[in-house]
Write a protein that holds these residues in place. Structure first.
Motif, mmCIF file in Angstrom:
data_model
loop_
_atom_site.group_PDB
_atom_site.id
_atom_site.type_symbol
_atom_site.label_atom_id
_atom_site.label_comp_id
_atom_site.label_asym_id
_atom_site.label_seq_id
_atom_site.Cartn_x
_atom_site.Cartn_y
_atom_site.Cartn_z
ATOM 1 N N ALA A 214 0.821 -1.216 0.000
ATOM 2 C CA ALA A 214 0.000 0.000 0.000
ATOM 3 C C ALA A 214 0.853 1.264 0.000
ATOM 4 O O ALA A 214 0.339 2.366 -0.217
ATOM 5 N N GLY A 215 2.158 1.104 0.228
ATOM 6 C CA GLY A 215 3.037 2.262 0.341
ATOM 7 C C GLY A 215 3.052 3.141 -0.889
ATOM 8 O O GLY A 215 3.051 4.373 -0.774
ATOM 9 N N ASN A 216 3.044 2.529 -2.078
ATOM 10 C CA ASN A 216 3.069 3.317 -3.311
ATOM 11 C C ASN A 216 1.817 4.172 -3.456
ATOM 12 O O ASN A 216 1.890 5.344 -3.856
ATOM 13 N N PHE A 217 0.671 3.591 -3.151
ATOM 14 C CA PHE A 217 -0.586 4.332 -3.239
ATOM 15 C C PHE A 217 -0.600 5.498 -2.253
ATOM 16 O O PHE A 217 -1.022 6.612 -2.586
ATOM 17 N N ILE A 218 -0.122 5.244 -1.044
ATOM 18 C CA ILE A 218 -0.092 6.296 -0.025
ATOM 19 C C ILE A 218 0.853 7.414 -0.440
ATOM 20 O O ILE A 218 0.562 8.606 -0.260
ATOM 21 N N TYR A 219 1.977 7.036 -1.018
ATOM 22 C CA TYR A 219 2.965 8.016 -1.480
ATOM 23 C C TYR A 219 2.376 8.929 -2.550
ATOM 24 O O TYR A 219 2.473 10.159 -2.462
ATOM 25 N N VAL A 220 1.777 8.348 -3.570
ATOM 26 C CA VAL A 220 1.170 9.146 -4.633
ATOM 27 C C VAL A 220 0.031 10.003 -4.078
ATOM 28 O O VAL A 220 -0.129 11.167 -4.465
ATOM 29 N N SER A 221 -0.738 9.443 -3.154
ATOM 30 C CA SER A 221 -1.837 10.200 -2.541
ATOM 31 C C SER A 221 -1.317 11.411 -1.790
ATOM 32 O O SER A 221 -1.892 12.503 -1.875
ATOM 33 N N LEU A 222 -0.219 11.232 -1.049
ATOM 34 C CA LEU A 222 0.379 12.355 -0.326
ATOM 35 C C LEU A 222 0.798 13.443 -1.302
ATOM 36 O O LEU A 222 0.479 14.626 -1.111
ATOM 37 N N PHE A 223 1.488 13.062 -2.361
ATOM 38 C CA PHE A 223 1.985 14.062 -3.304
ATOM 39 C C PHE A 223 0.853 14.813 -3.987
ATOM 40 O O PHE A 223 0.834 16.048 -4.015
ATOM 41 N N LEU A 224 -0.105 14.094 -4.540
ATOM 42 C CA LEU A 224 -1.177 14.735 -5.305
ATOM 43 C C LEU A 224 -2.084 15.588 -4.427
ATOM 44 O O LEU A 224 -2.465 16.705 -4.801
ATOM 45 N N THR A 225 -2.445 15.062 -3.253
ATOM 46 C CA THR A 225 -3.311 15.855 -2.373
ATOM 47 C C THR A 225 -2.570 17.081 -1.852
ATOM 48 O O THR A 225 -3.170 18.140 -1.665
ATOM 49 N N ALA A 226 -1.268 16.947 -1.646
ATOM 50 C CA ALA A 226 -0.478 18.100 -1.192
ATOM 51 C C ALA A 226 -0.437 19.183 -2.262
ATOM 52 O O ALA A 226 -0.546 20.376 -1.951
ATOM 53 N N VAL A 227 -0.279 18.791 -3.526
ATOM 54 C CA VAL A 227 -0.288 19.761 -4.624
ATOM 55 C C VAL A 227 -1.591 20.550 -4.607
ATOM 56 O O VAL A 227 -1.602 21.782 -4.715
ATOM 57 N N GLY A 228 -2.708 19.843 -4.470
ATOM 58 C CA GLY A 228 -4.007 20.508 -4.493
ATOM 59 C C GLY A 228 -4.290 21.327 -3.252
ATOM 60 O O GLY A 228 -4.654 22.514 -3.341
ATOM 61 N N ILE A 229 -4.118 20.738 -2.091
ATOM 62 C CA ILE A 229 -4.474 21.404 -0.839
ATOM 63 C C ILE A 229 -3.568 22.596 -0.561
ATOM 64 O O ILE A 229 -4.012 23.618 -0.032
ATOM 65 N N SER A 230 -2.297 22.505 -0.942
ATOM 66 C CA SER A 230 -1.379 23.623 -0.690
ATOM 67 C C SER A 230 -1.763 24.868 -1.478
ATOM 68 O O SER A 230 -1.354 25.982 -1.123
ATOM 69 N N SER A 231 -2.548 24.705 -2.543
ATOM 70 C CA SER A 231 -2.940 25.844 -3.374
ATOM 71 C C SER A 231 -4.281 26.445 -2.979
ATOM 72 O O SER A 231 -4.665 27.502 -3.490
ATOM 73 N N ILE A 232 -5.014 25.792 -2.081
ATOM 74 C CA ILE A 232 -6.345 26.291 -1.706
ATOM 75 C C ILE A 232 -6.281 27.675 -1.048
ATOM 76 O O ILE A 232 -7.082 28.556 -1.388
ATOM 77 N N PRO A 233 -5.363 27.931 -0.110
ATOM 78 C CA PRO A 233 -5.285 29.292 0.447
ATOM 79 C C PRO A 233 -5.018 30.345 -0.627
ATOM 80 O O PRO A 233 -5.591 31.441 -0.588
ATOM 81 N N THR A 234 -4.158 30.016 -1.582
ATOM 82 C CA THR A 234 -3.882 30.941 -2.689
ATOM 83 C C THR A 234 -5.128 31.165 -3.522
ATOM 84 O O THR A 234 -5.403 32.295 -3.964
ATOM 85 N N LEU A 235 -5.883 30.107 -3.750
ATOM 86 C CA LEU A 235 -7.121 30.214 -4.521
ATOM 87 C C LEU A 235 -8.072 31.224 -3.906
ATOM 88 O O LEU A 235 -8.597 32.111 -4.605
ATOM 89 N N PHE A 236 -8.299 31.148 -2.618
ATOM 90 C CA PHE A 236 -9.229 32.070 -1.961
ATOM 91 C C PHE A 236 -8.642 33.475 -1.833
ATOM 92 O O PHE A 236 -9.358 34.465 -1.914
#
Length: 201
Positions: A82-104
Motif C-alpha cells: 500500500a506504500g506506493n498508493f499512499i505516497y502518490v496520494s500524499l503528493f497529489l493531495t499536497a499539490v491541491g491542498i497547498s494551493s487552496i489558500p492561494t485560490l481564496f
C-alpha cells in the motif's frame, strides 16, 4: 524508486509539452479566477505538472528525486504494497491542498496564476524530516543543517516571504504544502510524533 521516477517523467513531459503549446500551459496552470468562478477545480492538481521554465522544473525534480525516493522507501517499509498508493496520494493531495489558500486569496484576480510541483515537494521534504529529523540536509549543496533546523527555517522563510510577496514565487503553497506533509504523516502514523521526540531528546 519506480513511483518517484514515474512522477518525475510525468511532470517533466507535461511541463515540456506545455511549453510547446501555450494554450495547454494556460489551461493547466492555476488561474485563481477561472478555478474559483468557473469551477475549474482540476487546475488545483494540473498546476503541479507544469512549470514556468527549465530551472523551475529542474529544482522541483531535483528535490523530488531525493526526498520522493526516500519517502517511497519509508512508505514501502511501513505499509508494504500500500506504500506506493499512499505516497502518490500524499503528493497529489499536497499539490491541491497547498494551493487552496492561494485560490481564496486571489479568487477575484483574473491575472493571478500559479504553477509548479512545489507544494507537493514541500510536503515530501517535511514528511522525511518528521521520520528522520537529525539527518543532515543540504540547501543547494552548500549549507548543510540537521533536517529539523532546515525545516523550521524553511517554514519561517515561507511565512515571511509570503507576507512580503512581490517575487513571483508562491510561498504560501510552499508553507501549506509543508504543513500538510506533517499533518498527513501524523494522521497516517501517529506514533511518528513519539519517535520524533525520542530522536530529538
Amino acid at each position: 524508486m519506480e513511483v518517484t521516477y514515474g512522477l518525475m517523467v510525468a511532470i517533466g513531459l507535461i511541463s515540456y509539452y506545455s511549453w510547446q503549446n501555450p494554450d495547454m500551459h494556460r489551461k493547466l496552470m492555476l488561474n485563481t479566477y477561472a478555478t474559483y468562478h468557473q469551477r475549474q477545480f482540476e487546475r488545483l492538481i494540473t498546476s503541479g505538472f507544469v512549470h514556468n521554465n527549465g530551472m523551475h522544473l529542474f529544482m522541483n525534480l531535483f528535490t523530488l528525486y531525493f526526498f520522493g525516493g526516500a519517502i517511497e522507501g519509508i512508505f514501502k517499509l511501513y505499509f508494504g504494497n500500500a506504500g506506493n498508493f499512499i505516497y502518490v496520494s500524499l503528493f497529489l493531495t499536497a499539490v491541491g491542498i497547498s494551493s487552496i489558500p492561494t485560490l481564496f486569496k486571489h479568487k477575484d484576480n483574473p491575472n493571478y496564476n500559479s504553477l509548479g510541483a512545489s507544494g507537493g515537494v514541500s510536503a515530501l521534504v517535511m514528511a522525511f524530516i518528521l521520520f528522520d529529523p537529525l539527518q543532515e540536509l543540504c540547501l543547494y549543496a552548500i549549507v548543510c543543517l540537521p533536517g529539523y533546523i532546515l525545516g523550521a527555517l524553511f517554514i519561517m522563510y515561507s511565512i515571511v516571504m509570503g507576507k512580503r510577496g512581490g517575487d513571483n514565487i508562491n510561498h504560501d503553497a510552499h508553507l501549506y504544502g509543508a504543513i500538510y506533509g506533517i499533518l498527513f504523516i501524523v494522521l497516517l502514523k501517529p506514533s511518528t510524533i513519539q519517535e520524533f521526540i525520542t530522536t530529538m531528546f
